[in-house]
Design a protein around this motif. Structure first.
Motif, PDB file in Angstrom:
ATOM      1  N   UNK A 108     -79.854 -34.818  26.062  1.00 54.80           N
ATOM      2  CA  UNK A 108     -80.221 -34.133  24.823  1.00 54.80           C
ATOM      3  C   UNK A 108     -81.281 -33.075  25.095  1.00 54.80           C
ATOM      4  N   UNK A 109     -82.254 -33.398  25.952  1.00 55.16           N
ATOM      5  CA  UNK A 109     -83.283 -32.417  26.311  1.00 55.16           C
ATOM      6  C   UNK A 109     -82.688 -31.248  27.087  1.00 55.16           C
ATOM      7  N   UNK A 110     -81.746 -31.539  27.973  1.00 57.13           N
ATOM      8  CA  UNK A 110     -81.129 -30.476  28.768  1.00 57.13           C
ATOM      9  C   UNK A 110     -80.296 -29.553  27.881  1.00 57.13           C
ATOM     10  N   UNK A 111     -79.622 -30.125  26.890  1.00 58.08           N
ATOM     11  CA  UNK A 111     -78.858 -29.294  25.959  1.00 58.08           C
ATOM     12  C   UNK A 111     -79.769 -28.361  25.176  1.00 58.08           C
ATOM     13  N   UNK A 112     -80.937 -28.858  24.775  1.00 53.60           N
ATOM     14  CA  UNK A 112     -81.871 -28.036  24.006  1.00 53.60           C
ATOM     15  C   UNK A 112     -82.389 -26.859  24.835  1.00 53.60           C
ATOM     16  N   UNK A 113     -82.436 -27.016  26.157  1.00 53.99           N
ATOM     17  CA  UNK A 113     -82.937 -25.951  27.032  1.00 53.99           C
ATOM     18  C   UNK A 113     -81.830 -25.013  27.506  1.00 53.99           C
ATOM     19  N   UNK A 114     -80.573 -25.418  27.368  1.00 58.62           N
ATOM     20  CA  UNK A 114     -79.461 -24.586  27.832  1.00 58.62           C
ATOM     21  C   UNK A 114     -79.295 -23.369  26.929  1.00 58.62           C
ATOM     22  N   UNK A 115     -78.840 -22.235  27.469  1.00 61.52           N
ATOM     23  CA  UNK A 115     -78.612 -21.035  26.647  1.00 61.52           C
ATOM     24  C   UNK A 115     -77.599 -21.319  25.534  1.00 61.52           C
ATOM     25  N   UNK A 116     -78.044 -21.108  24.283  1.00 59.44           N
ATOM     26  CA  UNK A 116     -77.211 -21.338  23.097  1.00 59.44           C
ATOM     27  C   UNK A 116     -76.721 -22.776  22.985  1.00 59.44           C
ATOM     28  N   UNK A 117     -77.381 -23.686  23.707  1.00 56.67           N
ATOM     29  CA  UNK A 117     -76.984 -25.084  23.652  1.00 56.67           C
ATOM     30  C   UNK A 117     -75.616 -25.345  24.240  1.00 56.67           C
ATOM     31  N   UNK A 118     -75.150 -24.463  25.098  1.00 52.52           N
ATOM     32  CA  UNK A 118     -73.816 -24.575  25.665  1.00 52.52           C
ATOM     33  C   UNK A 118     -73.770 -25.707  26.687  1.00 52.52           C
ATOM     34  N   UNK A 119     -72.922 -26.723  26.491  1.00 46.87           N
ATOM     35  CA  UNK A 119     -72.850 -27.825  27.467  1.00 46.87           C
ATOM     36  C   UNK A 119     -72.451 -27.362  28.860  1.00 46.87           C
ATOM     37  N   UNK A 120     -71.705 -26.272  28.945  1.00 48.98           N
ATOM     38  CA  UNK A 120     -71.283 -25.777  30.258  1.00 48.98           C
ATOM     39  C   UNK A 120     -72.437 -25.183  31.048  1.00 48.98           C
ATOM     40  N   UNK A 121     -73.550 -24.878  30.386  1.00 50.99           N
ATOM     41  CA  UNK A 121     -74.685 -24.254  31.060  1.00 50.99           C
ATOM     42  C   UNK A 121     -75.877 -25.205  31.204  1.00 50.99           C
ATOM     43  N   UNK A 122     -75.637 -26.502  31.048  1.00 47.19           N
ATOM     44  CA  UNK A 122     -76.701 -27.489  31.182  1.00 47.19           C
ATOM     45  C   UNK A 122     -77.072 -27.637  32.649  1.00 47.19           C
ATOM     46  N   UNK A 123     -78.358 -27.732  32.917  1.00 47.76           N
ATOM     47  CA  UNK A 123     -78.826 -27.904  34.286  1.00 47.76           C
ATOM     48  C   UNK A 123     -78.374 -29.250  34.832  1.00 47.76           C
ATOM     49  N   UNK A 124     -78.237 -29.318  36.151  1.00 39.88           N
ATOM     50  CA  UNK A 124     -77.812 -30.548  36.801  1.00 39.88           C
ATOM     51  C   UNK A 124     -78.868 -31.627  36.629  1.00 39.88           C
ATOM     52  N   UNK A 125     -78.437 -32.849  36.379  1.00 46.18           N
ATOM     53  CA  UNK A 125     -79.371 -33.957  36.186  1.00 46.18           C
ATOM     54  C   UNK A 125     -78.639 -35.273  36.143  1.00 46.18           C
ATOM     55  N   UNK A 126     -79.407 -36.338  36.020  1.00 44.60           N
ATOM     56  CA  UNK A 126     -78.839 -37.682  35.950  1.00 44.60           C
ATOM     57  C   UNK A 126     -78.586 -38.032  34.487  1.00 44.60           C
ATOM     58  N   UNK A 127     -77.397 -37.738  34.055  1.00 38.96           N
ATOM     59  CA  UNK A 127     -77.049 -37.977  32.658  1.00 38.96           C
ATOM     60  C   UNK A 127     -76.048 -39.120  32.493  1.00 38.96           C
ATOM     61  N   UNK A 128     -75.657 -39.722  33.581  1.00 38.62           N
ATOM     62  CA  UNK A 128     -74.723 -40.834  33.498  1.00 38.62           C
ATOM     63  C   UNK A 128     -73.405 -40.405  32.867  1.00 38.62           C
ATOM     64  N   UNK A 129     -72.812 -41.262  32.024  1.00 38.38           N
ATOM     65  CA  UNK A 129     -71.527 -40.923  31.384  1.00 38.38           C
ATOM     66  C   UNK A 129     -71.681 -40.124  30.090  1.00 38.38           C
ATOM     67  N   UNK A 130     -72.911 -39.729  29.758  1.00 36.64           N
ATOM     68  CA  UNK A 130     -73.136 -39.090  28.458  1.00 36.64           C
ATOM     69  C   UNK A 130     -72.363 -37.782  28.310  1.00 36.64           C
ATOM     70  N   UNK A 131     -72.352 -36.880  29.304  1.00 38.27           N
ATOM     71  CA  UNK A 131     -71.565 -35.642  29.124  1.00 38.27           C
ATOM     72  C   UNK A 131     -70.087 -35.905  28.861  1.00 38.27           C
ATOM     73  N   UNK A 132     -69.541 -36.903  29.532  1.00 33.26           N
ATOM     74  CA  UNK A 132     -68.131 -37.228  29.302  1.00 33.26           C
ATOM     75  C   UNK A 132     -67.917 -37.783  27.900  1.00 33.26           C
ATOM     76  N   UNK A 133     -68.842 -38.639  27.450  1.00 40.70           N
ATOM     77  CA  UNK A 133     -68.725 -39.221  26.110  1.00 40.70           C
ATOM     78  C   UNK A 133     -68.834 -38.154  25.027  1.00 40.70           C
ATOM     79  N   UNK A 134     -69.784 -37.257  25.168  1.00 38.88           N
ATOM     80  CA  UNK A 134     -69.962 -36.221  24.142  1.00 38.88           C
ATOM     81  C   UNK A 134     -68.806 -35.228  24.140  1.00 38.88           C
ATOM     82  N   UNK A 135     -68.268 -34.938  25.337  1.00 36.43           N
ATOM     83  CA  UNK A 135     -67.115 -34.033  25.401  1.00 36.43           C
ATOM     84  C   UNK A 135     -65.887 -34.697  24.775  1.00 36.43           C
ATOM     85  N   UNK A 136     -65.712 -35.983  25.028  1.00 32.55           N
ATOM     86  CA  UNK A 136     -64.610 -36.703  24.396  1.00 32.55           C
ATOM     87  C   UNK A 136     -64.777 -36.785  22.890  1.00 32.55           C
ATOM     88  N   UNK A 137     -66.022 -36.930  22.449  1.00 31.27           N
ATOM     89  CA  UNK A 137     -66.305 -36.974  21.015  1.00 31.27           C
ATOM     90  C   UNK A 137     -65.960 -35.641  20.361  1.00 31.27           C
TER      91      UNK A 137
END
Length: 328
Positions: A164-193
């Motif tokens: 959630x913090x990485x999304x807030x810092x990404x340009x325009x909140x774009x998930x494709x531009x989120x910095x690399x980090x330890x997010x576990x399965x969260x990106x997959x879950x949110x993309x599926x959602x």
């Protein structure tokens, strides 16, 4: 020879009302009731259609999860991440949904807390529930759900909070531009959602209430309000809290006029800057309502109609025909 002068009887102080005339003594003419009805119906119908075309509210399309995902996909992803992290507005609201906060208070009395948790809602279930029901054909999402369920609560919170913090810092909140980090399965879950939201699959799943018809919209409204899209749309229609925004019809600016007294208090201090504005405004409105009910018994206030004789204007014909000495 003196003659007696007839004397007129003394004028009575009370006027004798005229005797009613017999109904048959009035002139008559033919009257076609059916013709009158048809003409009146046609005129009223034309006026209704014409005035509705000029003054009616626009037919705004309802906000759905599909339209939300289409218009602001990055907001859907950010909202899903906040729900998983437990940092969304509904997750930290308190009663009647959870015990995360004491809620609104009035004169120190925790009214919201006293009401209790009557509609328990787990914010993460707003995301995980629809994904679980819709992931039968998506092995990637199924694996992410299994990894999420196998982790500890602390680990889940860390994953979701970091994403959630990485999304807030990404340009325009774009998930494709989120910095690399330890997010576990969260990106997959949110993309599926987001995928489920785009297909319209969230509509029925979040409004199910455990009954045959499933008409409880609580969870759906909480999820929509946790995102920014609903508020942005409301403010575009002048419905923000600081825009006198309370209404029943879409597109009717600035709102229903009989609600102005309630919304007025949200625009002025101390209510406009208070975290307990809802409870304070409610308490003030209750006080004003009681004052209105007891108005006939409050000295001074009950005399206002005599000081401001509007009734003399309304009944001016009566006061003109009957001077003070002839009223009864």
């Amino acid at each position: 020879m003196a003659t007696a002068t007839p004397t007129r009887p003394a004028r009575s102080s009370h006027r004798t009302p005229p005797r009613p005339r017999d109904a048959h003594s009035f002139p008559t003419r033919r009257y076609d009731l059916v013709k009158e009805f048809v003409i009146a119906l046609a005129v009223v119908g034309l006026l209704t259609v014409g005035l509705a075309a000029v003054f009616s509210s626009p037919d705004e399309k309802p906000i759905t999860f599909a339209s939300w995902a289409q218009a602001a996909p990055e907001d859907v992803v950010a909202t899903a991440a906040a729900e998983l992290a437990g940092t969304s507005a509904s997750a930290t609201y308190g009663p009647p949904y959870n015990s995360a906060a004491e809620g609104q208070k009035l004169l120190g009395v925790p009214l919201q807390k006293w009401g209790g948790v009557r509609h328990p809602v787990n914010s993460a279930d707003l995301v995980l529930g629809p994904l679980t029901a819709s992931s039968s054909g998506d092995l990637r999402v199924k694996a992410a759900l299994a990894r999420w369920s196998g982790a500890s609560d602390a680990r889940r919170t860390a994953w979701a909070g970091a994403y959630a913090d990485a999304l807030a810092k990404a340009p325009n909140g774009d998930p494709a531009k989120v910095a690399t980090g330890d997010y576990g399965p969260v990106p997959t879950l949110t993309d599926g959602f987001l995928t489920v939201a785009r297909t319209g699959g969230l509509e029925g799943q979040l409004t199910s209430s455990g009954t045959f018809y499933g008409g409880d919209p609580t969870r759906a409204l909480l999820l929509l309000s946790d995102g920014a899209y609903l508020e942005d749309t409301a403010r575009a229609q002048h419905l923000g809290g600081d825009q006198w925004g309370m209404m029943n019809e879409t597109g009717s600016y600035p709102g229903q006029p009989w609600m102005w007294l309630y919304t007025f208090w949200y625009q002025v201090p101390p209510f406009s800057t208070s975290d307990n504005a809802d409870a304070q405004v409610w308490g003030l409105m209750m006080l004003l309502t009681v004052g209105l009910l007891l108005l006939p018994f409050i000295p001074g206030l009950r005399s206002i109609p005599r000081w401001i004789p509007v009734h003399r204007l309304v009944w001016r014909q009566y006061y003109r025909d009957y001077p003070p000495g002839e009223r009864h």
